[in-house]
Motif scaffolding. Structure first.
Motif, short mmCIF file in Angstrom:
data_model
loop_
_atom_site.label_atom_id
_atom_site.label_comp_id
_atom_site.label_asym_id
_atom_site.label_seq_id
_atom_site.Cartn_x
_atom_site.Cartn_y
_atom_site.Cartn_z
N LEU A 9 4.71 1.33 -12.44
CA LEU A 9 3.47 0.91 -13.09
C LEU A 9 2.76 -0.18 -12.28
CD1 LEU A 9 4.46 0.82 -16.88
CD2 LEU A 9 2.94 2.44 -15.74
N ALA A 10 3.53 -1.09 -11.73
CA ALA A 10 2.94 -2.15 -10.91
C ALA A 10 2.26 -1.57 -9.67
CB ALA A 10 4.02 -3.16 -10.50
N ILE A 11 2.88 -0.56 -9.05
CA ILE A 11 2.28 0.08 -7.88
C ILE A 11 0.98 0.77 -8.25
CG2 ILE A 11 2.59 1.96 -6.21
CD1 ILE A 11 5.55 1.27 -6.10
N LEU A 12 0.97 1.50 -9.39
CA LEU A 12 -0.24 2.18 -9.84
C LEU A 12 -1.36 1.17 -10.13
CD1 LEU A 12 1.29 4.90 -12.21
CD2 LEU A 12 0.28 5.25 -9.95
N ALA A 13 -1.01 0.08 -10.79
CA ALA A 13 -2.02 -0.94 -11.09
C ALA A 13 -2.58 -1.56 -9.81
CB ALA A 13 -1.41 -2.02 -11.98
N LEU A 14 -1.70 -1.81 -8.84
CA LEU A 14 -2.14 -2.40 -7.58
C LEU A 14 -3.05 -1.42 -6.82
CD1 LEU A 14 -1.94 -4.75 -5.60
CD2 LEU A 14 0.08 -3.66 -4.60
N PHE A 16 -4.95 0.91 -8.15
CA PHE A 16 -6.24 0.95 -8.86
C PHE A 16 -7.07 -0.29 -8.51
CE2 PHE A 16 -8.79 -0.34 -12.54
CZ PHE A 16 -9.58 0.79 -12.68
N LEU A 17 -6.42 -1.45 -8.44
CA LEU A 17 -7.14 -2.69 -8.13
C LEU A 17 -7.71 -2.66 -6.71
CD1 LEU A 17 -7.92 -5.55 -8.99
CD2 LEU A 17 -5.69 -6.34 -8.11
N ILE A 18 -6.93 -2.15 -5.75
CA ILE A 18 -7.41 -2.07 -4.37
C ILE A 18 -8.59 -1.12 -4.27
CG2 ILE A 18 -6.78 -1.27 -2.05
CD1 ILE A 18 -3.94 -2.26 -2.61
N THR A 19 -8.50 0.03 -4.93
CA THR A 19 -9.61 1.00 -4.91
C THR A 19 -10.87 0.40 -5.51
OG1 THR A 19 -7.99 2.81 -5.14
CG2 THR A 19 -10.30 3.32 -5.62
#
Length: 372
Positions: A9-14, A16-19
């Motif tokens: 989940l942390a990887i997915l959130a990161l 999304f934030l970068i995009t």
């Protein structure tokens, strides 16, 4: 939630934030440079990336084919006569769709680069052409009809009547394994009824070995013992077939929908509860011959269940042993019918009548004896 779940989940959130941040930065750059100039720059970049994606994609297709093709079944010949026809049809289909794929994909990405927006060029307006539309409609339609027609032809051959000299084997799926039944010397399968299934007493298929009264939706039904099933051979370890001899598989299911998948023979058929299905083929190579062909000393013909039949689906792997005629006769001579006639227990002798005087002497109160 596990540590792995939190990490994902942390990887997915990161991501999304970068995009999101990249999108916002691109928007600010557009404002600073001016919309028109930014649009032209992005257009050139996207056109170039289309070509890059085309080249890398084609390289990826080639590398995947080189790496994975040796692991496919197409590397080795089909183990059945029907399978040869299936292989031929598959190769023709791949050839046609492969040519169309490469032509359309190369043109798609090249056109995206070649004809990107340009102020000095005006798009040609070409709204309609009857001949062109008839051409690209009829050619694919005729091609697909031919492919489907050949598929139906081979399907009807596989599911049609087997030769008169074909051996017959019944295969029944259950959660989670396969049951194989061979007719005995009378060459006739005995009758069975699903309510007669009794695993504890060795009746895995519900063979009608004895007279029984069974309750059915239509009331109580009297089932007469079927003597033709007394010599039937029931196995669960492996299914034995004979090289170069046609075999007709009679396929059943004891519980849910299974699927008899025979990848090396290029065949499959659903096993449906209450609705027997059939298919036939002729094995071409014995198991020992296939070990040499595949250069794999541990090779075994496999039965794979191609339906998600429950939590134990992964264990639905069956074995097929293709042997010579002599080897099959030797194996068959060693098998014993599954029918075990019930031994009639000797009648119990009547219990001796107790002597009242002796009983009294043994300590029985006389008042009780008098009452009796």
């Amino acid at each position: 939630m596990t540590t792995t779940g939190v990490f994902l989940l942390a990887i997915l959130a990161l991501g999304f934030l970068i995009t999101f941040q990249i999108a916002k930065a691109s928007e600010y750059v557009s404002v600073l440079k001016g919309e028109k100039k930014s649009f032209e720059q992005n257009n050139r970049i996207n056109g170039f990336l289309m070509v890059v994606f085309l080249v890398l994609g084609l390289i990826g297709v080639y590398l995947c084919n080189e790496a994975l093709y040796p692991k496919t079944l197409m590397v080795h010949p089909s183990a059945s006569d029907h399978g040869e026809n299936i292989d031929t049809m598959l190769k023709i289909t791949i050839l046609i769709t492969g040519i169309v794929f490469f032509i359309t994909q190369i043109l798609l990405f090249w056109f995206a680069y070649k004809y990107q927006y340009n102020d000095k060029r005006k798009a040609f307006y070409y709204p309609h052409n009857n001949k062109l539309e008839v051409l690209w409609t009829t050619v694919p339609a005729i091609t697909l009809c031919l492919l489907v027609g050949f598929g139906l032809y081979y399907w009807f051959k596989i599911t049609g009547e087997a030769p008169e000299n074909a051996m017959r084997v019944e295969i029944t799926g259950r959660q989670f394994g396969w049951i194989y039944r061979y007719p005995g010397k009378d060459n006739t399968f005995g009758k069975k009824y699903f309510r007669m299934i009794d695993e504890a007493n060795g009746n895995m298929l519900g063979m009608v070995w004895k007279d029984s009264a069974m309750e059915t939706p239509n009331g109580v039904q009297n089932l007469k013992a079927d003597a033709t099933g007394y010599d039937d051979i029931i196995e669960t370890s492996a299914m034995y077939l004979v090289k170069d001899k046609p075999v007709k598989l009679i396929i059943n299911s004891r519980d849910v929908i299974h699927d008899v998948g025979l990848p090396h023979f290029r065949m499959k058929m659903d096993a449906v509860p209450g609705t027997p299905t059939t298919m036939w083929f002729t094995p071409k190579y014995t198991t020992e011959e296939m070990k040499k062909i595949t250069n794999n000393p541990n090779f075994e013909y496999e039965i794979a269940c191609d339906q998600m039949c429950g939590n134990g689906h992964y264990s639905m792997k069956g074995l097929i042993k293709v042997v010579t005629e002599q080897e099959y006769k030797f194996w068959l001579a060693q098998q014993k019918p599954s029918y075990k006639p019930a031994e009639v227990a000797p009648a119990a002798s009547p219990a001796p009548v107790a002597d009242s005087t002796k009983t009294a002497a043994a300590g029985t109160p006389k008042a009780v004896l008098a009452a009796n």
